[in-house]
Scaffold this motif. Structure first.
Motif, short mmCIF file in Angstrom:
data_model
loop_
_atom_site.label_atom_id
_atom_site.label_comp_id
_atom_site.label_asym_id
_atom_site.label_seq_id
_atom_site.Cartn_x
_atom_site.Cartn_y
_atom_site.Cartn_z
N GLN A 1 -2.32 12.10 5.55
CA GLN A 1 -1.86 11.91 6.93
C GLN A 1 -2.50 10.67 7.55
O GLN A 1 -1.82 9.87 8.19
N ALA A 2 -3.79 10.50 7.35
CA ALA A 2 -4.51 9.35 7.92
C ALA A 2 -3.98 8.03 7.37
O ALA A 2 -3.77 7.08 8.13
N HIS B 1 0.23 3.20 8.78
CA HIS B 1 1.50 2.48 8.62
C HIS B 1 2.56 3.00 9.60
O HIS B 1 3.76 2.82 9.37
N ASN B 2 2.09 3.67 10.66
CA ASN B 2 2.97 4.25 11.68
C ASN B 2 3.96 5.25 11.08
O ASN B 2 5.11 5.33 11.51
N LEU B 3 3.49 6.00 10.09
CA LEU B 3 4.28 7.06 9.46
C LEU B 3 3.46 8.34 9.53
O LEU B 3 2.33 8.34 10.02
N LEU C 1 6.20 10.26 0.78
CA LEU C 1 5.63 11.39 1.51
C LEU C 1 5.91 11.33 3.01
O LEU C 1 5.73 12.33 3.71
N ALA C 2 6.35 10.19 3.50
CA ALA C 2 6.64 10.06 4.93
C ALA C 2 7.74 11.05 5.33
O ALA C 2 8.81 11.07 4.75
N PRO D 1 0.82 -1.21 0.00
CA PRO D 1 0.00 0.00 0.00
C PRO D 1 0.86 1.27 0.00
O PRO D 1 0.40 2.33 -0.41
N LEU D 2 2.11 1.15 0.43
CA LEU D 2 3.00 2.32 0.44
C LEU D 2 3.59 2.61 -0.94
O LEU D 2 4.23 3.63 -1.13
#
Length: 64
Positions: free
Chosen positions: A53-54, A59-61, A30-31, A4-5
């Motif tokens: 952001q959500a 993904h804890n980023l 974007l992280a 998904p990233l």
């Protein structure tokens, strides 16, 4: 297999075009990017920033 990233979430065509024009083609890129930097992109609005952001937080980023 893609993660998904490796793709951008559905945030609307203008915001997606703005990210691509700035060289961002995956969510992973974007992280850690400053939210203020993304907000300056033509076509990037508060709703798209909130979605990004959500999804990053899932993904804890996140954005800076």
């Amino acid at each position: 297999m893609t993660s998904p990233l490796d793709t951008l979430p559905k945030i609307g065509a203008p915001a997606t075009r703005a990210l691509h024009a700035a060289g961002y083609t995956t969510l992973r890129q974007l992280a850690g990017v400053p939210r203020s930097e993304l907000a300056k992109l033509h076509g990037m609005g508060p709703k798209a920033l909130g979605i990004l952001q959500a999804v990053l937080e899932e993904h804890n980023l996140g954005l800076d």
